[in-house]
Write a protein that holds these residues in place. Structure first.
Motif, PDB file in Angstrom:
ATOM      1  N   ASN A 129     -26.019  91.947  39.261  1.00 14.91           N
ATOM      2  CA  ASN A 129     -24.921  91.053  38.879  1.00 14.91           C
ATOM      3  C   ASN A 129     -25.418  89.880  38.051  1.00 14.91           C
ATOM      4  O   ASN A 129     -24.811  89.499  37.044  1.00 14.91           O
ATOM      5  CB  ASN A 129     -24.212  90.509  40.129  1.00 14.91           C
ATOM      6  N   LEU A 130     -26.541  89.298  38.513  1.00 14.37           N
ATOM      7  CA  LEU A 130     -27.083  88.135  37.806  1.00 14.37           C
ATOM      8  C   LEU A 130     -27.551  88.529  36.407  1.00 14.37           C
ATOM      9  O   LEU A 130     -27.341  87.803  35.436  1.00 14.37           O
ATOM     10  CB  LEU A 130     -28.240  87.525  38.602  1.00 14.37           C
ATOM     11  N   LEU A 131     -28.147  89.721  36.326  1.00 13.82           N
ATOM     12  CA  LEU A 131     -28.667  90.208  35.052  1.00 13.82           C
ATOM     13  C   LEU A 131     -27.537  90.383  34.037  1.00 13.82           C
ATOM     14  O   LEU A 131     -27.655  89.994  32.878  1.00 13.82           O
ATOM     15  CB  LEU A 131     -29.366  91.547  35.302  1.00 13.82           C
ATOM     16  N   LYS A 132     -26.445  90.960  34.514  1.00 16.57           N
ATOM     17  CA  LYS A 132     -25.298  91.205  33.645  1.00 16.57           C
ATOM     18  C   LYS A 132     -24.797  89.882  33.044  1.00 16.57           C
ATOM     19  O   LYS A 132     -24.572  89.763  31.843  1.00 16.57           O
ATOM     20  CB  LYS A 132     -24.184  91.851  34.486  1.00 16.57           C
ATOM     21  N   THR A 133     -24.669  88.892  33.919  1.00 21.25           N
ATOM     22  CA  THR A 133     -24.189  87.583  33.472  1.00 21.25           C
ATOM     23  C   THR A 133     -25.196  86.917  32.536  1.00 21.25           C
ATOM     24  O   THR A 133     -24.829  86.410  31.469  1.00 21.25           O
ATOM     25  CB  THR A 133     -23.938  86.668  34.697  1.00 21.25           C
ATOM     26  N   ALA A 134     -26.486  86.949  32.923  1.00 18.82           N
ATOM     27  CA  ALA A 134     -27.514  86.273  32.121  1.00 18.82           C
ATOM     28  C   ALA A 134     -27.620  86.894  30.729  1.00 18.82           C
ATOM     29  O   ALA A 134     -27.761  86.182  29.732  1.00 18.82           O
ATOM     30  CB  ALA A 134     -28.857  86.336  32.850  1.00 18.82           C
ATOM     31  N   LEU A 135     -27.517  88.220  30.650  1.00 17.77           N
ATOM     32  CA  LEU A 135     -27.641  88.879  29.343  1.00 17.77           C
ATOM     33  C   LEU A 135     -26.422  88.605  28.471  1.00 17.77           C
ATOM     34  O   LEU A 135     -26.543  88.450  27.253  1.00 17.77           O
ATOM     35  CB  LEU A 135     -27.863  90.387  29.527  1.00 17.77           C
ATOM     36  N   ALA A 136     -25.254  88.500  29.107  1.00 16.96           N
ATOM     37  CA  ALA A 136     -24.050  88.149  28.339  1.00 16.96           C
ATOM     38  C   ALA A 136     -24.191  86.733  27.777  1.00 16.96           C
ATOM     39  O   ALA A 136     -23.849  86.463  26.627  1.00 16.96           O
ATOM     40  CB  ALA A 136     -22.813  88.246  29.237  1.00 16.96           C
ATOM     41  N   LEU A 137     -24.757  85.831  28.585  1.00 20.35           N
ATOM     42  CA  LEU A 137     -24.967  84.446  28.134  1.00 20.35           C
ATOM     43  C   LEU A 137     -26.006  84.405  27.018  1.00 20.35           C
ATOM     44  O   LEU A 137     -25.890  83.635  26.068  1.00 20.35           O
ATOM     45  CB  LEU A 137     -25.422  83.574  29.307  1.00 20.35           C
ATOM     46  N   CYS A 138     -27.007  85.260  27.138  1.00 14.88           N
ATOM     47  CA  CYS A 138     -28.062  85.330  26.122  1.00 14.88           C
ATOM     48  C   CYS A 138     -27.441  85.699  24.778  1.00 14.88           C
ATOM     49  O   CYS A 138     -27.754  85.097  23.749  1.00 14.88           O
ATOM     50  CB  CYS A 138     -29.108  86.358  26.554  1.00 14.88           C
ATOM     51  N   ALA A 139     -26.536  86.670  24.798  1.00 15.92           N
ATOM     52  CA  ALA A 139     -25.867  87.095  23.570  1.00 15.92           C
ATOM     53  C   ALA A 139     -25.038  85.956  22.985  1.00 15.92           C
ATOM     54  O   ALA A 139     -24.940  85.784  21.770  1.00 15.92           O
ATOM     55  CB  ALA A 139     -24.975  88.304  23.870  1.00 15.92           C
ATOM     56  N   GLU A 140     -24.481  85.139  23.869  1.00 18.02           N
ATOM     57  CA  GLU A 140     -23.646  84.014  23.438  1.00 18.02           C
ATOM     58  C   GLU A 140     -24.506  82.941  22.754  1.00 18.02           C
ATOM     59  O   GLU A 140     -24.104  82.338  21.776  1.00 18.02           O
ATOM     60  CB  GLU A 140     -23.003  83.431  24.700  1.00 18.02           C
ATOM     61  N   VAL A 141     -25.699  82.723  23.302  1.00 27.14           N
ATOM     62  CA  VAL A 141     -26.564  81.644  22.820  1.00 27.14           C
ATOM     63  C   VAL A 141     -27.305  82.042  21.544  1.00 27.14           C
ATOM     64  O   VAL A 141     -27.557  81.229  20.665  1.00 27.14           O
ATOM     65  CB  VAL A 141     -27.601  81.277  23.927  1.00 27.14           C
ATOM     66  N   TYR A 142     -27.626  83.322  21.431  1.00 24.92           N
ATOM     67  CA  TYR A 142     -28.470  83.792  20.337  1.00 24.92           C
ATOM     68  C   TYR A 142     -27.829  83.533  18.962  1.00 24.92           C
ATOM     69  O   TYR A 142     -26.676  83.846  18.736  1.00 24.92           O
ATOM     70  CB  TYR A 142     -28.716  85.292  20.511  1.00 24.92           C
ATOM     71  N   THR A 143     -28.585  82.929  18.074  1.00 28.33           N
ATOM     72  CA  THR A 143     -28.137  82.715  16.708  1.00 28.33           C
ATOM     73  C   THR A 143     -29.127  83.410  15.778  1.00 28.33           C
ATOM     74  O   THR A 143     -30.310  83.063  15.775  1.00 28.33           O
ATOM     75  CB  THR A 143     -28.123  81.208  16.369  1.00 28.33           C
ATOM     76  N   PRO A 144     -28.668  84.406  14.994  1.00 29.43           N
ATOM     77  CA  PRO A 144     -29.592  85.134  14.136  1.00 29.43           C
ATOM     78  C   PRO A 144     -30.299  84.177  13.168  1.00 29.43           C
ATOM     79  O   PRO A 144     -29.685  83.253  12.652  1.00 29.43           O
ATOM     80  CB  PRO A 144     -28.690  86.113  13.376  1.00 29.43           C
ATOM     81  N   GLY A 145     -31.582  84.415  12.953  1.00 32.88           N
ATOM     82  CA  GLY A 145     -32.332  83.620  11.977  1.00 32.88           C
ATOM     83  C   GLY A 145     -33.071  82.445  12.592  1.00 32.88           C
ATOM     84  O   GLY A 145     -34.049  81.972  12.039  1.00 32.88           O
ATOM     85  N   VAL A 146     -32.617  81.959  13.744  1.00 33.91           N
ATOM     86  CA  VAL A 146     -33.305  80.829  14.374  1.00 33.91           C
ATOM     87  C   VAL A 146     -34.590  81.335  15.013  1.00 33.91           C
ATOM     88  O   VAL A 146     -34.609  82.384  15.660  1.00 33.91           O
ATOM     89  CB  VAL A 146     -32.412  80.163  15.456  1.00 33.91           C
ATOM     90  N   ARG A 147     -35.670  80.594  14.797  1.00 34.63           N
ATOM     91  CA  ARG A 147     -36.948  80.999  15.402  1.00 34.63           C
ATOM     92  C   ARG A 147     -37.066  80.351  16.766  1.00 34.63           C
ATOM     93  O   ARG A 147     -37.224  79.131  16.873  1.00 34.63           O
ATOM     94  CB  ARG A 147     -38.100  80.577  14.490  1.00 34.63           C
ATOM     95  N   TYR A 148     -36.963  81.160  17.786  1.00 32.77           N
ATOM     96  CA  TYR A 148     -36.957  80.646  19.158  1.00 32.77           C
ATOM     97  C   TYR A 148     -38.365  80.528  19.710  1.00 32.77           C
ATOM     98  O   TYR A 148     -39.209  81.370  19.470  1.00 32.77           O
ATOM     99  CB  TYR A 148     -36.125  81.534  20.065  1.00 32.77           C
ATOM    100  N   LYS A 149     -38.573  79.485  20.457  1.00 34.81           N
ATOM    101  CA  LYS A 149     -39.885  79.223  21.006  1.00 34.81           C
ATOM    102  C   LYS A 149     -39.878  79.399  22.529  1.00 34.81           C
ATOM    103  O   LYS A 149     -40.838  79.785  23.132  1.00 34.81           O
ATOM    104  CB  LYS A 149     -40.279  77.782  20.642  1.00 34.81           C
ATOM    105  N   LYS A 150     -38.772  79.080  23.120  1.00 33.68           N
ATOM    106  CA  LYS A 150     -38.785  78.974  24.565  1.00 33.68           C
ATOM    107  C   LYS A 150     -37.391  79.220  25.135  1.00 33.68           C
ATOM    108  O   LYS A 150     -36.411  78.859  24.533  1.00 33.68           O
ATOM    109  CB  LYS A 150     -39.219  77.563  24.943  1.00 33.68           C
ATOM    110  N   ARG A 151     -37.343  79.841  26.284  1.00 35.22           N
ATOM    111  CA  ARG A 151     -36.049  79.998  26.925  1.00 35.22           C
ATOM    112  C   ARG A 151     -36.175  79.740  28.424  1.00 35.22           C
ATOM    113  O   ARG A 151     -37.204  79.974  29.024  1.00 35.22           O
ATOM    114  CB  ARG A 151     -35.430  81.378  26.677  1.00 35.22           C
TER     115      ARG A 151
END
Ligand SMILES: [Mg+2]
Length: 341
Positions: A316-338
């Motif tokens: 359940n937690l994984l489902k929610t966390a991955l949905a949130l990840c998709a919401e936060v992700y912005t293509p092109g931004v170089r991510y360093k840390k999560r």
């Protein structure tokens, strides 16, 4: 006043795999997260070859092949079983103890025994009965014990910091090396000219309260030998109402798949932590921090969601966390840390 110990299994997942493959004892070994996404455990030999923690596997696939690093997919059921066996030995001490994570437990040291003898006995018992190496740190509070434990890894896996030894060690103990002192906390302290545990002690509780609020006050007290967080106490204070798992990528990444596997890995760890503590989560927050150069991007860094019901179920937690990840992700931004609390 009781002395507090922290037992931590060395390179835990790797040590579990080696139980059934003793031929791998002195060879480089890594364990990957459940979807084979990232490196989540490394043997000392793999660390020496420069394999970073948390790195996506495909970045190190070639090195693993050329250096003959043995690669395992994670085996959660096995690790939990070995963990339980280690924890039984801690429980058998008959003192207060607290399972902190799958491979760490705090315990109080009985007052009527020789600390060093006891600690050696625990280390040797775990080794002969279970077969995994552990390191043990002993000090007057959890925060100092955690530091004593990291020191132990460079010695014979035993680190005893009594008050006198800690007083000497304080000036070489950087804030970043302290439990809860990483990342932003250390950065805030640096801007106030506070670099070591000795600096914290010298500035006093008043300054620490101003700089970091209640967290600073607690850090000061724990570092000066006052137990704020006793072993086995119910976790009802503000810090313990949330659990956090966080790590920087070794390199920046723009890939959605890498972020997903990283968020997945942290969620699995957090669910395990919560189950170990008998906690459930009513809310999940995912924060992905871009590298320094991309901070100016008009990007969303964090998103949170309330769970339909409080749970510590990984799926359940994984489902929610991955949905949130998709919401936060912005293509092109170089991510360093999560971070996924
Ligand atoms: Mg460990």
């Amino acid at each position: 006043m009781h002395t507090i110990g922290l037992l931590d299994c060395n390179n835990f997942f790797v040590s579990c795999e080696r139980l059934f493959r003793p031929d791998l004892l002195h060879r480089p070994v890594v364990v990957l997260s459940s979807n084979d996404g990232c490196v989540i455990a490394r043997s000392n030999e793999a660390k020496a070859l420069g394999i970073p923690m948390g790195i996506p596997y495909f970045h190190v696939k070639d090195i693993c092949a050329t250096e003959k690093i043995v690669v395992f997919s994670s085996n959660g059921a096995l690790y939990r079983d070995i963990s339980r066996r280690v924890m039984h030995i801690v429980a058998a001490l008959g003192t207060q103890y607290e399972v902190y994570s799958i491979d760490e437990a705090f315990f109080t040291v009985p007052t009527d025994v020789c600390t060093k003898t006891l600690v050696r006995r625990i280390r040797d018992t775990v080794w002969t009965a279970v077969g995994v190496p552990v390191s043990i740190g002993i000090a007057s509070t959890k925060t100092i014990a955690k530091y004593a434990n990291t020191m132990a890894k460079n010695a014979d896996d035993i680190g005893v910091l009594d008050d006198a030894a800690w007083y000497v060690a304080m000036s070489s103990c950087s804030c970043g090396a302290l439990w809860g002192g990483g990342g932003r906390t250390a950065a805030t302290l640096r801007t106030h000219g506070i670099h070591t545990a000795a600096d914290i002690q010298q500035r006093g509780i008043g300054t620490m309260r101003v700089v970091l609020g209640i967290i600073g006050e607690r850090l000061y007290l724990e570092l000066t030998g006052s137990v704020v967080d006793p072993v086995g106490a119910p976790h009802e204070d503000i810090e313990q109402q949330s659990v956090t798992s966080s790590r920087s990528f070794a390199q920046v990444t723009t890939k959605r798949s890498e972020l997903r596997s990283a968020v997945g890995y942290h969620t699995v760890r957090l669910a395990e932590k919560m189950r170990a503590r008998g906690k459930v989560a009513g809310k999940v927050l995912v924060r992905i921090t871009p590298g320094r150069h991309d901070r100016e991007y008009d990007a969303v860094y964090a998103a949170s969601a309330l769970m339909a019901y409080a749970t510590n179920d990984t799926r359940n937690l994984l489902k929610t966390a991955l949905a949130l990840c998709a919401e936060v992700y912005t293509p092109g931004v170089r991510y360093k840390k999560r971070v996924s609390p």
